[in-house]
Scaffold this motif. Structure first.
Motif, PDB file in Angstrom:
ATOM      1  N   ASN A   1       9.047 133.112  71.051  1.00  0.00           N
ATOM      2  CA  ASN A   1       9.217 131.746  70.557  1.00  0.00           C
ATOM      3  C   ASN A   1       9.682 130.771  71.634  1.00  0.00           C
ATOM      4  N   ALA A   2       9.151 130.906  72.830  1.00  0.00           N
ATOM      5  CA  ALA A   2       9.509 129.977  73.910  1.00  0.00           C
ATOM      6  C   ALA A   2       9.183 128.541  73.506  1.00  0.00           C
ATOM      7  N   ARG A   3       8.039 128.342  72.877  1.00  0.00           N
ATOM      8  CA  ARG A   3       7.615 126.994  72.477  1.00  0.00           C
ATOM      9  C   ARG A   3       8.637 126.364  71.517  1.00  0.00           C
ATOM     10  N   GLY A   4       9.048 127.103  70.521  1.00  0.00           N
ATOM     11  CA  GLY A   4      10.035 126.611  69.566  1.00  0.00           C
ATOM     12  C   GLY A   4      11.396 126.369  70.208  1.00  0.00           C
TER      13      GLY A   4
ATOM     14  N   PHE B   1       5.988 123.883  81.317  1.00  0.00           N
ATOM     15  CA  PHE B   1       4.690 123.259  81.549  1.00  0.00           C
ATOM     16  C   PHE B   1       3.514 124.139  81.105  1.00  0.00           C
ATOM     17  N   ARG B   2       3.769 125.402  80.841  1.00  0.00           N
ATOM     18  CA  ARG B   2       2.725 126.227  80.223  1.00  0.00           C
ATOM     19  C   ARG B   2       2.541 125.848  78.756  1.00  0.00           C
ATOM     20  N   HIS B   3       3.577 125.296  78.154  1.00  0.00           N
ATOM     21  CA  HIS B   3       3.529 124.940  76.734  1.00  0.00           C
ATOM     22  C   HIS B   3       3.308 123.452  76.479  1.00  0.00           C
TER      23      HIS B   3
ATOM     24  N   GLY C   1       1.105 120.420  69.642  1.00  0.00           N
ATOM     25  CA  GLY C   1       0.507 121.227  68.593  1.00  0.00           C
ATOM     26  C   GLY C   1      -0.344 120.394  67.657  1.00  0.00           C
ATOM     27  N   SER C   2      -1.254 121.055  67.033  1.00  0.00           N
ATOM     28  CA  SER C   2      -2.146 120.371  66.105  1.00  0.00           C
ATOM     29  C   SER C   2      -1.979 120.923  64.698  1.00  0.00           C
TER      30      SER C   2
ATOM     31  N   GLU D   1       5.385 115.275  75.121  1.00  0.00           N
ATOM     32  CA  GLU D   1       4.542 116.136  74.288  1.00  0.00           C
ATOM     33  C   GLU D   1       5.340 117.177  73.514  1.00  0.00           C
ATOM     34  N   VAL D   2       6.540 117.476  73.963  1.00  0.00           N
ATOM     35  CA  VAL D   2       7.368 118.446  73.244  1.00  0.00           C
ATOM     36  C   VAL D   2       7.698 117.941  71.829  1.00  0.00           C
TER      37      VAL D   2
END
Length: 190
Positions: free
Chosen positions: A7-10, A45-47, A58-59, A53-54
């Motif tokens: 859950n790096a993105r979260g 920056f991978r996410h 996501g869509s 954008e953070v």
């Protein structure tokens, strides 16, 4: 928590929102967000492409709305298909009210983020209009329904995050759709 944890993105989104709320958007760096999340800038920056954008990445919202509208029987009136889409989207927000409130406060405090929010809503409206056209809804009805849907979503979202609002999002959206129908029918709403 190590960089390899799930859950790096979260975690990045949560860290960014915390820092933006504490320090402000302009005063927060990507390096600080990554550090707060226990990750590296490279992972950030991978996410996400940038620090805006953070908040918008996501869509999920678009995929849910468009998918729900696309999945409704073609005989369904466009506004009723929209209602189904708004119900599905509302479920996504059910347990995220506090996050949504904090996120909106950060966006409201920054003109650049407000502009980005408007761009995302315009993109969502265009995708919704495209879905309606593919369902056989002619122009201008497809675009009008999509734009009205985004107006309902925007006003409904603002009402739902208000401190005085305790209802789930779906009833708020349904109430506004009733208001829209009343106005369209020549009435004044409630």
């Amino acid at each position: 928590m190590g960089r390899w944890e799930p859950n790096a993105r979260g975690r990045l989104a949560e860290a960014a929102l915390e820092l933006y709320s504490e320090r402000g958007f302009e005063q927060t760096t990507v390096a600080e967000i990554a550090k707060r999340a226990g990750l590296t800038e490279r992972t950030y920056f991978r996410h996400y492409a940038d620090k805006r954008e953070v908040l918008f990445g996501g869509s999920d919202l678009q995929d849910l709305l468009v998918g729900a509208v696309a999945g409704v029987p073609e005989s369904t009136a466009p506004i009723d298909a929209l209602a189904v889409g708004l119900d599905v989207v509302s479920e996504m927000f059910d347990d995220r009210r506090e996050y949504a409130r904090k996120r909106q406060a950060v966006i409201t405090a920054n003109a650049e983020l407000q502009e980005r929010e408007l761009i995302k809503l315009a993109s969502l409206s265009a995708a919704l209009a495209g879905t309606l056209r593919r369902r056989g809804v002619p122009e201008p009805a497809a675009s009008l329904t999509a734009e009205a849907g985004m107006a309902v979503f925007k006003v409904g979202f603002e009402r739902w995050i208000a401190a005085s609002e305790e209802r789930a999002m779906a009833p708020v959206m349904r109430e506004l759709l009733v208001e829209l129908r009343a106005v369209a029918a020549g009435g004044h709403g409630s």
